[in-house]
Design a protein around this motif. Structure first.
Motif, PDB file in Angstrom:
ATOM      1  N   TYR A  62      32.653  54.209  37.175  1.00 36.45           N
ATOM      2  CA  TYR A  62      33.926  53.492  37.160  1.00 36.45           C
ATOM      3  C   TYR A  62      33.873  52.449  38.264  1.00 36.45           C
ATOM      4  N   MET A  64      35.901  48.878  40.299  1.00 37.88           N
ATOM      5  CA  MET A  64      37.116  48.153  40.626  1.00 37.88           C
ATOM      6  C   MET A  64      36.733  46.699  40.896  1.00 37.88           C
ATOM      7  N   TYR A  77      40.859  47.953  37.359  1.00 34.74           N
ATOM      8  CA  TYR A  77      40.096  49.190  37.207  1.00 34.74           C
ATOM      9  C   TYR A  77      39.330  49.146  35.884  1.00 34.74           C
ATOM     10  N   VAL A 102      33.848  53.118  42.072  1.00 32.90           N
ATOM     11  CA  VAL A 102      34.942  54.033  42.367  1.00 32.90           C
ATOM     12  C   VAL A 102      34.352  55.430  42.401  1.00 32.90           C
ATOM     13  N   PHE A 105      38.849  59.121  42.148  1.00 29.41           N
ATOM     14  CA  PHE A 105      39.970  58.559  41.386  1.00 29.41           C
ATOM     15  C   PHE A 105      40.923  59.636  40.979  1.00 29.41           C
TER      16      PHE A 105
END
Length: 105
Positions: A62, A64, A77, A102, A105
């Motif tokens: 993931y 950002m 995101y 990330v 989270f």
């Protein structure tokens, strides 16, 4: 059980333990110059030579995106998947100044 004994909020923080891999493109629909990253990028222009990211593919992890360098400004995101144009990740312009992985989270 009184009011003071009840739980008022709860935060769950799973951690991403796997690998990270993202491909960014200078044009929509995964066209033009492409660069793949597996680490944070505090200043996109320094590495990619473009100020704008029009599409991307998040292969692992993931991420950002930030409108400004050094992880400042509006944030976006991104989860694993394909983003054919910047509006797919919620942006109104293709300007991305930095991005990072990330972990929590």
């Amino acid at each position: 059980m009184g009011y003071n004994d009840s739980i008022r909020s709860c935060r769950i923080s799973p951690q991403h333990q796997g690998s990270f891999r993202i491909r960014i493109y200078e044009k929509e629909d995964f066209r033009g110059q492409m660069m793949e990253f597996s680490e944070d990028c505090p200043y996109v222009y320094e590495r990619f030579r473009y100020n704008d990211i029009y599409s991307c593919q998040v292969h692992d992890g993931y991420w950002m995106f930030y409108e400004e360098p050094n992880y400042k400004g509006r944030q976006y995101y991104l989860r694993p998947g394909e983003f054919r144009r910047y509006s797919d990740w919620g942006a109104t312009t293709p300007r991305i100044g930095s991005f990072r992985r990330v972990h929590d989270f």
